[in-house]
Enzyme design. Structure first.
Site, mmCIF file in Angstrom:
data_model
loop_
_atom_site.group_PDB
_atom_site.id
_atom_site.type_symbol
_atom_site.label_atom_id
_atom_site.label_comp_id
_atom_site.label_asym_id
_atom_site.label_seq_id
_atom_site.Cartn_x
_atom_site.Cartn_y
_atom_site.Cartn_z
ATOM 1 N N ASP A 42 87.071 101.895 23.186
ATOM 2 C CA ASP A 42 87.227 103.195 22.285
ATOM 3 C C ASP A 42 88.728 103.539 21.875
ATOM 4 O O ASP A 42 89.855 103.644 22.812
ATOM 5 C CB ASP A 42 86.905 104.351 23.354
ATOM 6 C CG ASP A 42 86.229 105.295 22.941
ATOM 7 O OD1 ASP A 42 86.688 105.599 21.493
ATOM 8 O OD2 ASP A 42 85.863 106.620 23.477
ATOM 9 N N ASP A 43 88.860 103.733 20.827
ATOM 10 C CA ASP A 43 90.082 104.105 20.274
ATOM 11 C C ASP A 43 91.213 103.212 20.502
ATOM 12 O O ASP A 43 92.275 103.452 20.933
ATOM 13 C CB ASP A 43 90.681 105.567 20.632
ATOM 14 C CG ASP A 43 89.951 106.761 20.207
ATOM 15 O OD1 ASP A 43 88.832 106.617 19.585
ATOM 16 O OD2 ASP A 43 90.390 107.880 20.408
ATOM 17 N N CYS B 157 84.022 107.949 16.438
ATOM 18 C CA CYS B 157 83.020 107.525 17.417
ATOM 19 C C CYS B 157 81.831 107.424 17.135
ATOM 20 O O CYS B 157 81.227 106.247 17.167
ATOM 21 C CB CYS B 157 83.268 108.367 18.728
ATOM 22 S SG CYS B 157 84.747 108.186 19.627
ATOM 23 N N LYS C 41 80.187 104.966 27.571
ATOM 24 C CA LYS C 41 80.080 106.131 26.746
ATOM 25 C C LYS C 41 79.135 105.947 25.682
ATOM 26 O O LYS C 41 79.204 105.072 24.855
ATOM 27 C CB LYS C 41 81.591 106.533 25.989
ATOM 28 C CG LYS C 41 81.598 107.160 25.040
ATOM 29 C CD LYS C 41 83.016 107.346 24.235
ATOM 30 C CE LYS C 41 82.978 107.927 23.049
ATOM 31 N NZ LYS C 41 84.457 108.385 22.509
ATOM 32 N N HIS D 211 77.301 108.522 23.202
ATOM 33 C CA HIS D 211 77.952 109.528 21.972
ATOM 34 C C HIS D 211 76.840 109.293 20.933
ATOM 35 O O HIS D 211 77.322 109.261 19.614
ATOM 36 C CB HIS D 211 79.394 109.143 21.653
ATOM 37 C CG HIS D 211 80.250 110.229 21.193
ATOM 38 N ND1 HIS D 211 81.519 110.310 20.985
ATOM 39 C CD2 HIS D 211 79.631 111.490 21.044
ATOM 40 C CE1 HIS D 211 81.892 111.428 20.716
ATOM 41 N NE2 HIS D 211 80.779 112.373 20.883
ATOM 42 N N SER E 114 81.787 111.801 24.958
ATOM 43 C CA SER E 114 83.177 111.534 25.130
ATOM 44 C C SER E 114 83.870 112.158 26.521
ATOM 45 O O SER E 114 83.147 113.147 26.814
ATOM 46 C CB SER E 114 84.032 111.885 23.986
ATOM 47 O OG SER E 114 84.654 110.867 23.300
ATOM 48 N N HIS F 12 90.264 105.792 25.305
ATOM 49 C CA HIS F 12 90.251 107.086 24.731
ATOM 50 C C HIS F 12 90.966 107.829 25.682
ATOM 51 O O HIS F 12 91.159 107.679 26.921
ATOM 52 C CB HIS F 12 88.685 107.374 24.644
ATOM 53 C CG HIS F 12 88.590 108.752 23.711
ATOM 54 N ND1 HIS F 12 88.829 110.133 24.166
ATOM 55 C CD2 HIS F 12 88.025 108.629 22.585
ATOM 56 C CE1 HIS F 12 88.681 110.864 23.335
ATOM 57 N NE2 HIS F 12 88.154 110.109 22.085
ATOM 58 N N ASP G 229 85.472 100.845 18.548
ATOM 59 C CA ASP G 229 84.993 101.527 17.725
ATOM 60 C C ASP G 229 85.780 102.200 16.374
ATOM 61 O O ASP G 229 85.176 102.446 15.307
ATOM 62 C CB ASP G 229 84.471 102.944 18.479
ATOM 63 C CG ASP G 229 85.261 104.007 18.968
ATOM 64 O OD1 ASP G 229 86.614 103.336 19.195
ATOM 65 O OD2 ASP G 229 84.839 105.153 19.331
ATOM 66 N N ASN G 230 86.986 102.178 16.786
ATOM 67 C CA ASN G 230 87.904 102.833 15.496
ATOM 68 C C ASN G 230 89.357 102.688 16.042
ATOM 69 O O ASN G 230 89.691 102.364 17.336
ATOM 70 C CB ASN G 230 87.639 104.130 15.470
ATOM 71 C CG ASN G 230 87.595 105.173 16.422
ATOM 72 O OD1 ASN G 230 86.514 105.922 16.622
ATOM 73 N ND2 ASN G 230 88.746 105.618 16.927
ATOM 74 N N LYS H 172 93.219 106.132 13.469
ATOM 75 C CA LYS H 172 91.872 106.983 13.782
ATOM 76 C C LYS H 172 91.953 108.027 12.656
ATOM 77 O O LYS H 172 92.721 108.933 12.666
ATOM 78 C CB LYS H 172 91.999 107.495 15.137
ATOM 79 C CG LYS H 172 90.465 108.036 15.765
ATOM 80 C CD LYS H 172 90.469 108.496 17.002
ATOM 81 C CE LYS H 172 89.055 109.355 17.166
ATOM 82 N NZ LYS H 172 88.859 109.537 18.687
#
Ligand code: NAG
Ligand code: NAG
Ligand code: NAG
Ligand code: NAG
Ligand code: NAG
Ligand code: NAG
Length: 496
Positions: A28-29, A68, A122, A124, A149, A228, A280-281, A301
């Protein structure tokens, strides 16, 4: 072995007795420059580095959104988020919508071939009335995790093993504290972040062991909360990296990956399992030294620059995937068709944006993917695509900075919407940092490139039917997950 599976095995050149297992890890991130194997000098990621050394590392792998929920929707369905309606922005604890149940996820595709399936971490992709949109309604037999999240609830008193006992940062207020769910039941509210990673790791290990014991092929999906904001880590990782809380969070994720791979080995299925890692990003650069790192890529992001959407990505399958690095174009969209092919499962009867990349994985063949489309985090029909990559060229029709990528020296990461006519054109092989737009007036050959990109854009946009926005269905505070559904006053009483 049925005919489909046999054909698949023949095409692959390997006749394996059983369809392969899949372990899909989605960080995540996480930035393109955050892993040791992508050049970060002070990250500690020994297990991911070993995976990269023994597997295929991608340099040109993309997610579909710099945010996300839409990115997750595309990963699990092989379709751009605009088709599934998972836009604009992300789901909230009180969101009425979710990933529509009539969309077909990777888990549902694999269920048709008798796989056992589990998700941990997660989600989401919505919660909804009575948990309508939870993983257990989308093809996963089991779920352990948080439906959204971990910053989407008051978490300013989250404990970590840092000198002051606190994790860094504050989260959303005026909502229920973050719950941990087992399938569709809340087992903890609030959650203990210190023990969370261990719970996931145990859950994953047990799932692998029990699937092997039942001789059932399996699919484990692990969308991690790491890395994240606000970053946390339990006993084993807090303070162990050189990078502070971000590095510790990444190290804790890396530990879990190591433990899952070790479990595959111990149970004799490592050579029949595809382990795939991506994110994810891009990183939340606004956290400055506490955020992730895009390496040589522009911004992070929230933006359609490379830093927002080009992801670290590794495919690992000893004996089947030859170790190396590939510069071929690939995307999270391609995992559903690839897993389906490897499992001998039928593709869902929908407009798929993903292409099968089995040849790329097993024979280092050419990618079938020639283009990548870049939608902003708030896509709409009026603006359409913000950018397109065709081969080595990327054309930006619009660019827009984002607060999550603010605080960087490059002001283009935070400025407002800009329209570019003609589009800003970059050669990503020569200028991966998108710093030097090509001057089309000086290079007549580039007119042809722009013409080609324009044609691809028109064709693609003609095929795009925007699904009804699931996020614009709005919120209802009564839908927030609560361990004591009838209690009052909410949200404070949702505490067990
Ligand atoms: C799901 O249902 C909605 C509403 O009926 C429809 O618009 C959409 O096209 C369907 N999606 C799929 C993938 O069938
Ligand atoms: C949600 O679950 C509760 C408790 O089982 C039930 O009373 C209620 O009718 C359900 N709501 C909907 C919309 O299904
Ligand atoms: C966090 O701690 C402060 C001070 O100890 C307290 O007032 C507040 O209610 C706590 N918040 C939560 C969400 O537990
Ligand atoms: C995997 O390894 C086991 C021994 O550990 C061996 O018996 C089996 O044939 C191998 N399978 C494949 C597909 O290579
Ligand atoms: C950066 O922003 C300026 C406008 O402030 C614009 O002229 C320039 O083209 C932008 N560069 C990129 C790479 O987007
Ligand atoms: C592009 O090249 C032309 C011709 O050399 C020049 O006049 C123009 O200023 C250049 N444009 C930019 C944006 O540098």
């Amino acid at each position: 072995m049925d005919l489909l599976l046999l054909l698949g095995a023949l095409v692959l050149g390997t006749v394996s007795a059983a369809p392969p297992n899949f372990v899909l890890v989605f960080a995540d991130d996480l930035g393109f420059g955050d892993l040791g194997c992508y050049g970060h000098p002070s990250s500690l990621t020994p297990n991911l580095d070993r995976m990269a050394a023994g597997g295929l590392r991608f340099t040109d792998f993309y997610c579909t959104s710099a945010s996300c929920s839409p990115s997750r929707a595309s990963l699990l369905t092989g379709r751009y988020q605009t088709r599934t309606g998972v836009y604009p922005g992300v789901f909230f604890p009180s969101s009425i919508g979710g990933l529509p149940l009539n969309e077909t996820t990777i888990a549902e595709v694999l269920k048709t071939r008798g796989y056992s399936t589990a998700a941990m971490g997660k989600w989401h992709l919505g919660f909804g009335t009575n948990g309508t949109f939870l993983p257990v309604r989308q093809g996963f037999d089991h779920f352990l995790g948080i439906p959204y999240s971990h910053d989407q609830g008051p978490c300013d008193n989250m404990t970590c093993f840092y000198p002051d006992g606190k994790c860094f940062g504050t989260c959303d207020q005026d909502t229920v504290v973050v719950p941990l769910m087992k399938d569709d039941i809340i087992t903890e509210q609030p959650i203990s972040f210190i023990d969370l990673e261990k719970s996931y790791s145990d859950f994953g290990v047990n799932f692998i062991k029990s699937s092997v014991k039942k001789q059932q092929p399996f699919f484990l999906y692990y969308p991690a909360h790491h890395t994240h904001y606000p970053q946390y880590a339990g006993r084993g990782a807090a303070g162990r990296s050189l990078r502070g809380p971000f590095g510790d969070s990444l190290l804790e994720l890396d530990d879990t990956i190591g433990r899952l791979i070790e479990t595959l080995r111990e149970n004799g299925v490592l050579n029949n399992t595809l382990v795939f890692f991506t994110a994810d990003n891009g990183p939340q650069l606004s956290l400055m030294s506490r955020g992730g790192n895009s390496g040589p890529l522009k911004c992070g992001k929230g933006t359609t620059y490379e830093g927002g959407m080009r992801m670290p990505s590794i495919a690992y399958w000893p004996g089947t995937i030859r170790p190396g690095v590939t510069h071929e174009l690939a995307s999270t969209l391609d995992l559903l068709p690839t897993f389906a092919r490897l499992a001998g499962a039928k593709l869902p009867d929908v407009f798929l944006d993903g292409v099968d990349m089995t040849e790329l994985l097993t024979n280092r063949g050419k990618s079938k993917r020639e283009v990548m489309m870049f939608y902003p985090i708030h896509p709409n029909k009026i603006h359409g695509l913000f950018a397109i990559r065709l081969g080595k060229y990327k054309a930006h029709y619009y660019t827009e900075g984002n607060g999550r990528s603010g605080s960087t020296p490059d002001h283009n990461c935070s400025i407002s919407l800009q329209f570019h006519h003609p589009p800003l054109l970059f050669d990503l092989e020569a200028d991966v940092s998108e710093n030097y737009p090509l001057n089309v007036t000086e290079r007549p050959d580039l007119q042809d490139v722009l013409e080609q990109i324009k044609k691809v854009k028109l064709q693609f946009e003609a095929s795009m039917v925007f699904g009804e926005s699931q996020i614009e269905k709005g919120k209802d505070p009564n839908l927030e997950p609560c361990c004591r559904p009838q209690c009052s006053p909410k949200p404070q009483c949702c505490h067990c």
